[in-house]
Design a protein around this motif. Structure first.
Motif, PDB file in Angstrom:
ATOM      1  N   MET A   1      45.894  44.527  42.004  1.00 18.69           N
ATOM      2  CA  MET A   1      44.820  43.597  41.711  1.00 18.69           C
ATOM      3  C   MET A   1      44.884  43.227  40.236  1.00 18.69           C
ATOM      4  O   MET A   1      45.140  44.056  39.381  1.00 18.69           O
ATOM      5  N   ILE A   2      44.676  41.954  39.958  1.00 19.39           N
ATOM      6  CA  ILE A   2      44.632  41.448  38.587  1.00 19.39           C
ATOM      7  C   ILE A   2      43.199  41.019  38.314  1.00 19.39           C
ATOM      8  O   ILE A   2      42.624  40.234  39.055  1.00 19.39           O
ATOM      9  N   GLN A   3      42.645  41.586  37.261  1.00 15.72           N
ATOM     10  CA  GLN A   3      41.245  41.313  36.911  1.00 15.72           C
ATOM     11  C   GLN A   3      41.206  40.514  35.613  1.00 15.72           C
ATOM     12  O   GLN A   3      41.836  40.874  34.634  1.00 15.72           O
ATOM     13  N   ASP A   4      40.493  39.432  35.613  1.00 16.34           N
ATOM     14  CA  ASP A   4      40.251  38.589  34.441  1.00 16.34           C
ATOM     15  C   ASP A   4      38.734  38.478  34.350  1.00 16.34           C
ATOM     16  O   ASP A   4      38.046  38.653  35.346  1.00 16.34           O
ATOM     17  N   SER A  10      43.865  39.179  44.159  1.00 12.86           N
ATOM     18  CA  SER A  10      44.170  40.285  45.066  1.00 12.86           C
ATOM     19  C   SER A  10      44.859  39.741  46.317  1.00 12.86           C
ATOM     20  O   SER A  10      44.845  38.534  46.578  1.00 12.86           O
ATOM     21  N   ARG A  11      45.437  40.657  47.084  1.00 20.56           N
ATOM     22  CA  ARG A  11      46.049  40.278  48.350  1.00 20.56           C
ATOM     23  C   ARG A  11      44.929  40.016  49.350  1.00 20.56           C
ATOM     24  O   ARG A  11      43.959  40.778  49.421  1.00 20.56           O
ATOM     25  N   THR A  46      50.027  37.200  51.012  1.00 21.59           N
ATOM     26  CA  THR A  46      49.202  36.113  50.489  1.00 21.59           C
ATOM     27  C   THR A  46      48.270  36.666  49.424  1.00 21.59           C
ATOM     28  O   THR A  46      47.604  37.679  49.642  1.00 21.59           O
ATOM     29  N   TYR A  47      48.242  35.986  48.284  1.00 22.34           N
ATOM     30  CA  TYR A  47      47.385  36.384  47.171  1.00 22.34           C
ATOM     31  C   TYR A  47      46.443  35.252  46.828  1.00 22.34           C
ATOM     32  O   TYR A  47      46.799  34.081  46.947  1.00 22.34           O
ATOM     33  N   VAL A  56      37.594  31.122  46.655  1.00 23.86           N
ATOM     34  CA  VAL A  56      39.027  31.086  46.360  1.00 23.86           C
ATOM     35  C   VAL A  56      39.309  29.885  45.463  1.00 23.86           C
ATOM     36  O   VAL A  56      39.022  28.742  45.828  1.00 23.86           O
ATOM     37  N   VAL A  57      39.878  30.160  44.268  1.00 22.00           N
ATOM     38  CA  VAL A  57      40.172  29.103  43.303  1.00 22.00           C
ATOM     39  C   VAL A  57      41.667  28.958  43.036  1.00 22.00           C
ATOM     40  O   VAL A  57      42.088  28.048  42.324  1.00 22.00           O
TER      41      VAL A  57
END
Length: 153
Positions: A1-4, A10-11, A46-47, A56-57
């Motif tokens: 997971m990538i957090q900004d 996330s997947r 799928t991410y 979803v952006v």
């Protein structure tokens, strides 16, 4: 997971990306218009980037598929499909982070060749991520000008 601070990558189940893919890649068609043959294959990853509200952006699909132009390349082939970023989120790092998640997935799977049929309007984005063009440009009658691009992971 990538957090900004603005979004999380996330997947996700592919169906979560259909609305955005249809809007951005299929001229605002219905979500089912964004379905790609093979979406349900268990090897597809799928991410998606979601904002604080869970919308979803940004999204990308990663399909296990060899590149037709580089069949002798060592390692597994992975095709990027259905990559999209919501208009208001372009230029904010969403696309870069969604693509990073896909490339991280390939690395975790042992690496290989990642490729895509990129819209020519997105070619510079892929170049910045280390992709190079291969072959001639062509015009898809339904969705416009494209070029194939690839990179090793």
């Amino acid at each position: 997971m990538i957090q900004d601070e603005r979004f999380t990558v996330s997947r996700v189940p592919v169906v979560d990306t259909y609305a955005l893919r249809a809007k951005v890649l299929r001229n605002g068609g219905p979500p089912e218009a964004a379905r790609i043959t093979g979406d349900d294959d268990p090897g597809v990853a799928t991410y998606a980037a979601t904002d604080a509200d869970g919308t979803v952006v940004g999204c990308v699909g990663l399909f296990p598929e060899p590149c037709p132009d580089l069949p002798e390349h060592p390692g597994k082939g992975w095709r990027i499909r259905g990559m999209a970023t919501e208009d208001g989120w372009r230029g904010t790092g969403v696309g870069t982070q969604v693509l990073k998640a896909a490339l991280d997935h390939v690395a975790a799977e042992g690496g290989g060749l990642v490729w895509c049929n990129a819209r020519t309007s997105a070619a510079e984005f892929y170049r910045r991520a280390g992709f190079v063009e291969i072959g001639e440009h062509w015009d898809d009658p339904e969705i416009g000008p494209h070029v194939r691009m690839w990179r090793a992971v």
